[in-house]
Design a protein around this motif. Structure first.
Motif, PDB file in Angstrom:
ATOM      1  N   SER A  28       0.810  -1.221   0.000  1.00  0.00           N
ATOM      2  CA  SER A  28       0.000   0.000   0.000  1.00  0.00           C
ATOM      3  C   SER A  28       0.842   1.269   0.000  1.00  0.00           C
ATOM      4  O   SER A  28       0.351   2.353  -0.324  1.00  0.00           O
ATOM      5  CB  SER A  28      -0.925   0.003   1.230  1.00  0.00           C
ATOM      6  OG  SER A  28      -0.168   0.075   2.429  1.00  0.00           O
ATOM      7  N   LYS A  29       2.133   1.148   0.347  1.00  0.00           N
ATOM      8  CA  LYS A  29       3.020   2.316   0.385  1.00  0.00           C
ATOM      9  C   LYS A  29       3.887   2.416  -0.877  1.00  0.00           C
ATOM     10  O   LYS A  29       4.756   3.277  -0.976  1.00  0.00           O
ATOM     11  CB  LYS A  29       3.909   2.264   1.628  1.00  0.00           C
ATOM     12  CG  LYS A  29       3.136   2.265   2.943  1.00  0.00           C
ATOM     13  CD  LYS A  29       4.076   2.174   4.121  1.00  0.00           C
ATOM     14  CE  LYS A  29       3.321   2.172   5.448  1.00  0.00           C
ATOM     15  NZ  LYS A  29       2.439   0.989   5.588  1.00  0.00           N
ATOM     16  N   GLY A  30       3.660   1.508  -1.824  1.00  0.00           N
ATOM     17  CA  GLY A  30       4.419   1.552  -3.062  1.00  0.00           C
ATOM     18  C   GLY A  30       5.710   0.768  -3.045  1.00  0.00           C
ATOM     19  O   GLY A  30       6.487   0.836  -4.002  1.00  0.00           O
ATOM     20  N   ARG A  31       5.963   0.017  -1.974  1.00  0.00           N
ATOM     21  CA  ARG A  31       7.161  -0.834  -1.951  1.00  0.00           C
ATOM     22  C   ARG A  31       6.912  -2.054  -2.814  1.00  0.00           C
ATOM     23  O   ARG A  31       5.853  -2.683  -2.737  1.00  0.00           O
ATOM     24  CB  ARG A  31       7.511  -1.241  -0.517  1.00  0.00           C
ATOM     25  CG  ARG A  31       8.669  -2.233  -0.419  1.00  0.00           C
ATOM     26  CD  ARG A  31       9.228  -2.342   0.979  1.00  0.00           C
ATOM     27  NE  ARG A  31       9.991  -1.129   1.334  1.00  0.00           N
ATOM     28  CZ  ARG A  31      11.274  -0.959   1.018  1.00  0.00           C
ATOM     29  NH1 ARG A  31      11.936  -1.887   0.346  1.00  0.00           N
ATOM     30  NH2 ARG A  31      11.882   0.147   1.380  1.00  0.00           N
ATOM     31  N   VAL A  32       7.915  -2.392  -3.630  1.00  0.00           N
ATOM     32  CA  VAL A  32       7.793  -3.487  -4.583  1.00  0.00           C
ATOM     33  C   VAL A  32       8.563  -4.706  -4.070  1.00  0.00           C
ATOM     34  O   VAL A  32       9.694  -4.572  -3.573  1.00  0.00           O
ATOM     35  CB  VAL A  32       8.343  -3.065  -5.961  1.00  0.00           C
ATOM     36  CG1 VAL A  32       8.222  -4.201  -6.966  1.00  0.00           C
ATOM     37  CG2 VAL A  32       7.612  -1.823  -6.467  1.00  0.00           C
ATOM     38  N   TYR A  33       7.953  -5.880  -4.191  1.00  0.00           N
ATOM     39  CA  TYR A  33       8.594  -7.148  -3.839  1.00  0.00           C
ATOM     40  C   TYR A  33       8.653  -8.016  -5.087  1.00  0.00           C
ATOM     41  O   TYR A  33       7.650  -8.172  -5.783  1.00  0.00           O
ATOM     42  CB  TYR A  33       7.810  -7.868  -2.741  1.00  0.00           C
ATOM     43  CG  TYR A  33       7.781  -7.118  -1.424  1.00  0.00           C
ATOM     44  CD1 TYR A  33       8.804  -7.276  -0.496  1.00  0.00           C
ATOM     45  CD2 TYR A  33       6.732  -6.247  -1.121  1.00  0.00           C
ATOM     46  CE1 TYR A  33       8.778  -6.582   0.714  1.00  0.00           C
ATOM     47  CE2 TYR A  33       6.710  -5.551   0.078  1.00  0.00           C
ATOM     48  CZ  TYR A  33       7.732  -5.733   0.990  1.00  0.00           C
ATOM     49  OH  TYR A  33       7.711  -5.042   2.182  1.00  0.00           O
ATOM     50  N   ILE A  34       9.832  -8.563  -5.376  1.00  0.00           N
ATOM     51  CA  ILE A  34      10.035  -9.356  -6.586  1.00  0.00           C
ATOM     52  C   ILE A  34      10.633 -10.710  -6.202  1.00  0.00           C
ATOM     53  O   ILE A  34      11.698 -10.771  -5.579  1.00  0.00           O
ATOM     54  CB  ILE A  34      10.974  -8.642  -7.575  1.00  0.00           C
ATOM     55  CG1 ILE A  34      10.386  -7.287  -7.978  1.00  0.00           C
ATOM     56  CG2 ILE A  34      11.226  -9.506  -8.807  1.00  0.00           C
ATOM     57  CD1 ILE A  34      11.326  -6.448  -8.803  1.00  0.00           C
ATOM     58  N   ALA A  35       9.962 -11.791  -6.610  1.00  0.00           N
ATOM     59  CA  ALA A  35      10.494 -13.144  -6.412  1.00  0.00           C
ATOM     60  C   ALA A  35      11.537 -13.397  -7.489  1.00  0.00           C
ATOM     61  O   ALA A  35      11.272 -13.216  -8.674  1.00  0.00           O
ATOM     62  CB  ALA A  35       9.359 -14.160  -6.495  1.00  0.00           C
ATOM     63  N   GLN A  36      12.742 -13.829  -7.080  1.00  0.00           N
ATOM     64  CA  GLN A  36      13.823 -13.939  -8.055  1.00  0.00           C
ATOM     65  C   GLN A  36      14.875 -14.954  -7.650  1.00  0.00           C
ATOM     66  O   GLN A  36      14.957 -15.371  -6.508  1.00  0.00           O
ATOM     67  CB  GLN A  36      14.482 -12.560  -8.252  1.00  0.00           C
ATOM     68  CG  GLN A  36      15.019 -11.929  -6.977  1.00  0.00           C
ATOM     69  CD  GLN A  36      16.527 -12.043  -6.824  1.00  0.00           C
ATOM     70  OE1 GLN A  36      17.162 -12.904  -7.431  1.00  0.00           O
ATOM     71  NE2 GLN A  36      17.121 -11.197  -6.000  1.00  0.00           N
ATOM     72  N   GLY A  46      11.899   0.355  -2.392  1.00  0.00           N
ATOM     73  CA  GLY A  46      10.921   1.399  -2.123  1.00  0.00           C
ATOM     74  C   GLY A  46      11.237   2.645  -2.933  1.00  0.00           C
ATOM     75  O   GLY A  46      12.221   2.692  -3.682  1.00  0.00           O
ATOM     76  N   PHE A  47      10.399   3.671  -2.757  1.00  0.00           N
ATOM     77  CA  PHE A  47      10.566   4.898  -3.520  1.00  0.00           C
ATOM     78  C   PHE A  47      10.382   6.102  -2.606  1.00  0.00           C
ATOM     79  O   PHE A  47       9.502   6.119  -1.761  1.00  0.00           O
ATOM     80  CB  PHE A  47       9.566   4.969  -4.676  1.00  0.00           C
ATOM     81  CG  PHE A  47       9.784   3.904  -5.718  1.00  0.00           C
ATOM     82  CD1 PHE A  47      10.596   4.147  -6.803  1.00  0.00           C
ATOM     83  CD2 PHE A  47       9.200   2.653  -5.581  1.00  0.00           C
ATOM     84  CE1 PHE A  47      10.822   3.175  -7.751  1.00  0.00           C
ATOM     85  CE2 PHE A  47       9.416   1.668  -6.517  1.00  0.00           C
ATOM     86  CZ  PHE A  47      10.227   1.933  -7.613  1.00  0.00           C
TER      87      PHE A  47
END
Length: 275
Positions: free
Chosen positions: A34-42, A76-77
């Motif tokens: 909800s705060k714009g933090r992105v999580y990427i499985a890699q 995050g941004f």
């Protein structure tokens, strides 16, 4: 090579806003809180550790059979600028290795609870669903599902992760997983889908994609050949020394599509043994 991983666009104008690199080698699922933090499985390839050709004759042995690190990247941004990436390691880092049955190979799908506290993700090559505390990055719990879990639809209740619907792409089933207790996720139902796949092909797909074949349980054939394609990386394996010299030729990963009934040649022209 340029390592451009994540692209951010303004949805009103379609204009590019930011490009973020160094997030991993093979990027799969993505979720935004909800705060714009992105999580990427890699997965992050360790071919930099492996890449000493010449007379050192390095191969998988020098990597202790840990060709990849299984991770979730977080970025995050602030003022439209990306913060430094944070890496959530899902297994002990070399030279330590996960205990038997504890590896989480090929993180694929990832979702975040409505209150941003918990990630629910799949380990496609380990046939598991697992939960992660977003504050600490710790793996909270895990549970076995069908072969090749890739997609997740997550339901939250009062903000907390409650139930995950997981597509097991190789088993062709859907697992319903109770994740209300993040430390003890439980499969409460398995739904079989219509599957016209020939059983022999199905067994082959599962064998190609399972990490159970590696001694550390951390990667599979598909880790280098995702869906039969290529990771486009250079690796140094125990292969013949180049003619007229003393070096082992580094090899780029070959795609395996379209190879039936063809001679088993590698990129360097040396015949391989398909058995």
């Amino acid at each position: 090579m340029p390592d451009r991983d994540l692209f951010v666009f303004d949805t009103r104008t379609d204009a590019p806003v930011a490009t973020i690199d160094t997030l991993g080698t093979l990027l799969h699922g993505l979720a935004v809180d909800s705060k714009g933090r992105v999580y990427i499985a890699q997965t992050d390839a360790r071919n930099d550790v492996n890449g000493r050709a010449g007379t050192k004759k390095h191969g998988l042995k020098e990597m202790e059979n840990r060709a990849f690190l299984n991770r979730i990247s977080s970025v995050g941004f602030e003022d439209d600028r990306a913060t430094a990436p944070r890496f959530l390691d899902l297994e002990p880092l070399p030279p330590n290795h996960p205990a038997a049955g504890m590896a989480l190979a090929t993180p694929f799908a990832v979702q975040v609870s409505d209150d941003d506290s918990t990630l629910v993700a799949t380990a496609a090559a380990s046939d598991k669903v697992f939960t992660v505390d977003t504050a600490t990055g710790a793996v909270l719990g895990r549970v076995g599902v069908g072969a090749g879990p890739r997609g997740i639809a997550l339901e939250s209740r009062s903000g907390k992760a409650a139930e995950a619907w997981v597509l097991n792409a190789l088993a062709n089933t859907v697992s319903v997983v109770d994740v209300a207790d993040a430390k003890n996720p439980k499969v409460v139902a398995t739904i079989a889908l219509e599957d016209p796949t020939h059983p022999v092909f199905k067994r082959g797909r599962i064998a190609f994609n399972t990490a159970a074949a590696s001694t550390t349980g951390t990667f599979s054939c598909a880790s280098c050949h995702p869906d039969g394609h290529t990771d486009q990386l250079l690796w140094v394996l125990v292969t013949p020394v180049v003619t007229g010299g003393n070096q082992i030729m580094p090899r780029s990963t070959m795609p395996v599509r379209g190879l039936p009934d063809t001679a088993p040649f590698h990129w360097d022209g040396i015949p391989g043994d398909p058995y």
